[in-house]
Design an enzyme around this catalytic site. Structure first.
Site, mmCIF file in Angstrom:
data_model
loop_
_atom_site.group_PDB
_atom_site.id
_atom_site.type_symbol
_atom_site.label_atom_id
_atom_site.label_comp_id
_atom_site.label_asym_id
_atom_site.label_seq_id
_atom_site.Cartn_x
_atom_site.Cartn_y
_atom_site.Cartn_z
ATOM 1 N N CYS A 103 29.620 -37.435 36.471
ATOM 2 C CA CYS A 103 28.467 -37.132 35.627
ATOM 3 C C CYS A 103 28.286 -35.632 35.452
ATOM 4 O O CYS A 103 27.988 -35.160 34.353
ATOM 5 C CB CYS A 103 27.210 -37.765 36.216
ATOM 6 N N HIS B 272 26.877 -44.909 34.896
ATOM 7 C CA HIS B 272 25.852 -44.218 35.670
ATOM 8 C C HIS B 272 24.695 -43.833 34.747
ATOM 9 O O HIS B 272 24.869 -43.737 33.529
ATOM 10 C CB HIS B 272 26.429 -42.961 36.312
ATOM 11 N N GLU C 207 23.227 -40.993 34.238
ATOM 12 C CA GLU C 207 23.470 -39.767 33.480
ATOM 13 C C GLU C 207 24.444 -40.022 32.329
ATOM 14 O O GLU C 207 24.235 -39.518 31.220
ATOM 15 C CB GLU C 207 24.034 -38.665 34.391
ATOM 16 N N CYS D 82 26.841 -37.446 40.406
ATOM 17 C CA CYS D 82 28.186 -37.504 40.986
ATOM 18 C C CYS D 82 29.100 -36.536 40.225
ATOM 19 O O CYS D 82 28.732 -36.028 39.164
ATOM 20 C CB CYS D 82 28.726 -38.927 40.916
#
Length: 158
Positions: free
Chosen positions: A86, A53, A55, A83
């Site tokens: 993260c 992801h 992040e 999410c």
């Protein structure tokens, strides 16, 4: 424009560039003392890594740039609502602040919401959609794993 808006615009621009490369619409920026120290974009599709992801990529790059796993004093600016993975990583790393530009509600119509994951994680383990079990295995004849780690840490400090 306030600093947070400026950094969120940077995260959104990273997300737009990622769309142009066939990626998902997520970008993130890590800032310390008013300076961008790392950026990341969502690379799940290009790497087949479900943890890639924006992040997470930015956190990893920031830790390398800082030479430390600690993001103490850092702020993370993300194009979308982070999410749970993260968000947990940012907490574990000690990030001081998180801001995001697009909410789970904004992303829901596009299949880009993690609200259902947050809701599932809020339930007790026995009620979650994934089976979770504590199985206290201790191999015979082996030292306790955590005690072994603590002893190794103490030896390194000597």
């Amino acid at each position: 424009m306030a600093n947070s808006e400026r950094f969120l615009c940077q995260a959104i621009e990273l997300a737009r560039e990622n769309i142009g490369r066939g990626g998902r619409p997520f970008g993130a920026v890590v800032v310390k003392d008013g300076n961008v120290i790392a950026t990341g974009v969502n690379e799940v599709l290009s790497t087949n890594d479900p943890t890639a992801h924006a992040e997470m990529s930015a956190i990893r790059a920031a830790a390398r740039a800082l030479g430390s796993p600690s993001l103490e004093g850092c702020a993370v600016y993300a194009s979308g609502n982070p999410c749970p993975m993260c968000m947990a990583a940012m907490r574990i790393a000690g990030a001081a602040e998180v801001a995001y530009a697009y909410s789970n509600e904004d992303g829901e119509a596009f299949g880009l919401s993690t609200a259902a994951v947050y809701a599932d994680l809020a339930k007790p383990f026995a009620e979650q959609s994934m089976k979770i079990a504590y199985v206290p295995v201790r191999p015979a004849g082996q030292p306790d794993l955590y005690a072994e780690w603590q002893n190794a840490q103490a030896k390194r400090k000597q």
